[in-house]
Design a protein around this motif. Structure first.
Motif, short mmCIF file in Angstrom:
data_model
loop_
_atom_site.label_atom_id
_atom_site.label_comp_id
_atom_site.label_asym_id
_atom_site.label_seq_id
_atom_site.Cartn_x
_atom_site.Cartn_y
_atom_site.Cartn_z
N UNK A 1 0.89 -1.28 0.01
CA UNK A 1 -0.03 0.20 -0.11
C UNK A 1 0.85 1.07 0.01
N UNK A 2 1.99 1.18 -0.34
CA UNK A 2 2.93 2.17 -0.38
C UNK A 2 2.52 3.36 -1.33
N UNK A 3 2.53 4.58 -0.93
CA UNK A 3 2.18 5.62 -1.94
C UNK A 3 3.14 6.45 -2.22
N UNK A 4 2.98 7.60 -3.08
CA UNK A 4 3.96 8.68 -3.68
C UNK A 4 4.93 8.92 -2.33
N UNK A 5 4.20 9.28 -1.18
CA UNK A 5 5.13 9.67 0.02
C UNK A 5 4.46 8.80 1.11
N UNK A 6 5.41 8.68 2.06
CA UNK A 6 5.06 7.74 3.05
C UNK A 6 4.20 8.07 4.21
N UNK A 7 3.55 9.31 4.19
CA UNK A 7 2.78 9.80 5.08
C UNK A 7 1.45 9.12 5.26
N UNK A 8 0.95 9.18 6.48
CA UNK A 8 -0.31 8.20 6.62
C UNK A 8 -1.45 9.34 7.10
N UNK A 9 -2.52 8.97 6.51
CA UNK A 9 -3.90 9.90 6.77
C UNK A 9 -4.81 8.88 7.57
N UNK A 140 -3.68 8.28 16.35
CA UNK A 140 -2.29 7.95 16.86
C UNK A 140 -1.80 6.19 16.76
N UNK A 141 -3.18 5.47 16.75
CA UNK A 141 -2.82 4.04 16.61
C UNK A 141 -2.19 3.73 15.22
N UNK A 142 -2.56 4.56 14.32
CA UNK A 142 -2.02 4.30 12.92
C UNK A 142 -0.77 5.43 12.74
N UNK A 143 -0.33 5.92 13.69
CA UNK A 143 0.96 6.90 13.57
C UNK A 143 0.60 7.96 12.38
N UNK A 144 -0.62 8.26 12.38
CA UNK A 144 -1.13 9.24 11.17
C UNK A 144 -0.39 10.50 11.32
N UNK A 145 -0.14 10.97 10.14
CA UNK A 145 0.68 12.47 10.07
C UNK A 145 -0.32 13.49 9.53
N UNK A 176 8.25 8.49 19.14
CA UNK A 176 7.10 7.14 18.92
C UNK A 176 5.91 7.62 18.17
N UNK A 177 5.40 8.67 18.83
CA UNK A 177 4.04 9.25 18.12
C UNK A 177 4.32 10.52 17.36
N UNK A 178 3.91 10.49 15.91
CA UNK A 178 3.95 11.62 15.31
C UNK A 178 3.38 12.79 15.81
N UNK A 179 3.41 13.94 15.43
CA UNK A 179 2.45 15.19 15.78
C UNK A 179 1.80 15.44 14.60
N UNK A 180 0.64 14.81 14.58
CA UNK A 180 -0.33 15.16 13.33
C UNK A 180 -0.71 16.49 13.15
N UNK A 181 -0.82 16.67 11.69
CA UNK A 181 -1.20 17.97 11.08
C UNK A 181 -2.56 17.91 10.60
N UNK A 324 0.27 -3.81 16.04
CA UNK A 324 1.63 -3.53 16.45
C UNK A 324 1.72 -2.13 17.48
N UNK A 325 1.16 -1.22 16.99
CA UNK A 325 1.20 -0.04 17.87
C UNK A 325 0.68 -0.19 19.42
N UNK A 326 -0.22 -0.95 19.51
CA UNK A 326 -0.61 -0.91 20.86
C UNK A 326 0.21 -2.02 21.59
N UNK A 327 0.87 -3.01 21.01
CA UNK A 327 1.86 -3.79 21.46
C UNK A 327 2.81 -3.14 22.24
N UNK A 328 3.45 -2.27 21.14
CA UNK A 328 4.65 -1.27 21.41
C UNK A 328 4.38 -0.54 22.63
N UNK A 329 2.84 0.25 22.54
CA UNK A 329 2.44 1.04 23.82
C UNK A 329 2.51 0.36 25.23
N UNK A 330 1.99 -0.95 25.14
CA UNK A 330 1.87 -1.86 26.53
C UNK A 330 3.22 -1.92 26.90
#
Ligand code: TYM
Length: 340
Positions: A1-9, A140-145, A176-181, A324-330
């Motif tokens: 599912x990689x797109x032109x940029x690697x940011x997540x919405x 943040x569970x998807x580390x959305x930017x 760990x968590x990005x600061x989303x815009x 994966x995120x919640x495992x890391x958070x725990x």
């Protein structure tokens, strides 16, 4: 599912009744525009919907209808992940951790809680109060930017940024968590009621004439626009003058949002005229743009099996990332995990 940029919405819509053109212009239109360039997660936030009373049967149907609206508006389920929030348990799990990170003072400042709880705060659900923590978890569970939303969600996004920063700082895990815009399109991020330019267009407004639903038939659209409030004057020639006429300004924002014609050009086109021609042209644009969406939503709602498959596929894809995120958070927080 990689797109032109690697940011997540990530963004979401509540399944709490017929969606309207404010939801479309403020949010869904941007989802469609962003889907080819970002890894996109579009959620139907059913857990947020139950912070106020819902009829269980209608809620289930509304959830499918929001999924149908996403697809009918042009979101490609092969390209973006479409799912309902309650099907991915990591949202609720992360929200609990955030309940322990967010300060009461931060939540006390949230204007949406004050608006929704109204005068009877004591009787509001506690879910409504901690609602923004679940919203932060969604993101943040998807580390959305990037988060495309209407203007009314700006404060919740600021809180999300504060939560991300505090978590990273408290647990010594910088970045760990990005600061989303927030992605907020200025002119169409706050579509106002057709009856009162000082009130936001809203699903909960008692008057049907305050909003245009995405499922309105052509004759309803024409009737509502005809009845929409304007001004006693004619169309002024300058944008600054138009902005003083809240209802007219709102109609122009809607027109521009659907036609892609810049607002200043519309002002030039209708300068000196009364508002009947503007209204009939706007009705034509709305009917032309909304009819295909309405027709497609109705068609998709005849095929619940297909919609359920899309949501199941979305749930599986969303789960892979969120788990994966919640495992890391725990692990970061120090919660013991029993090995299988
Ligand atoms: P909700 O369901 O109230 O609205 C969905 C989206 O539509 C936007 N919107 C508007 N935009 C312009 N003019 C209007 N009159 C108007 N009314 C609504 C909203 O800003 C929103 O973008 N809390 C959110 C749902 C949510 C969410 C999330 C959003 C839950 N988790 C995570 C983004 C990211 C809400 O109640 O939206």
């Amino acid at each position: 599912m990689s797109k032109i940029n690697n940011n997540t919405v990530l963004s979401g819509v509540q399944p709490s009744g017929d969606l309207h053109i404010g939801n479309y212009l403020g949010a869904i239109k941007n989802f469609v525009n962003m889907q080819n360039n970002y890894n996109c997660f579009f959620c139907i936030v059913d857990l947020h919907a139950i912070t106020v009373k819902q009829d269980p049967k209608i809620l289930k149907r509304n959830t499918l209808e929001v999924a149908a609206t996403y697809i009918a508006s042009g979101i490609d389920p092969k390209n973006s992940v479409i799912f309902n929030q309650s099907s991915v348990s990591a949202h609720s799990e992360l929200a609990w951790v955030f309940n322990c990170v967010t300060r009461m003072g931060w939540l006390n400042r949230m204007t949406q809680f004050k608006d929704k709880a109204g005068k009877d705060k004591e009787n509001a659900s506690s879910g409504l109060f901690i609602y923004p923590n679940l919203m932060a978890a969604d993101i943040l569970v998807y580390k959305a930017t990037h988060v495309p939303v209407g203007d009314d969600q700006k404060q919740h996004l600021e809180l999300t940024r504060d939560i991300a920063q505090k978590f990273n700082r408290d647990f010594n895990c910088e970045d760990f968590f990005p600061i989303p815009e927030p992605i907020i399109d200025k002119n169409i991020s706050r579509i106002m009621s057709l009856k009162d330019g000082s009130q936001k267009m809203s699903k909960s407004d008692l008057s049907e004439y305050s909003r245009i639903s995405l499922l309105d038939e052509s004759d309803e659209i024409i009737k509502k626009i005809k009845k929409a409030k304007t001004a006693d004057s004619v169309m002024p020639g300058k944008i600054e003058e138009v902005q003083k006429l809240a209802e007219v300004n709102n109609l122009l924002n809607i027109y521009s949002g659907f036609s892609e014609i810049e607002k200043y050009k519309l002002v030039e086109q209708y300068e000196g005229q009364n508002f009947s021609k503007l209204k009939s042209d706007l009705s034509d644009v709305l009917v032309e743009r909304l009819n295909p969406i309405t027709t497609e939503v109705k068609k998709l709602m005849q095929d619940i099996g297909y919609l359920s498959e899309i949501l199941l596929d979305g749930q599986n894809k969303a789960n892979q990332v969120a788990q994966k995120t919640i495992n890391d958070v725990y692990d970061i927080v120090g919660l013991h995990r029993n090995e299988a």
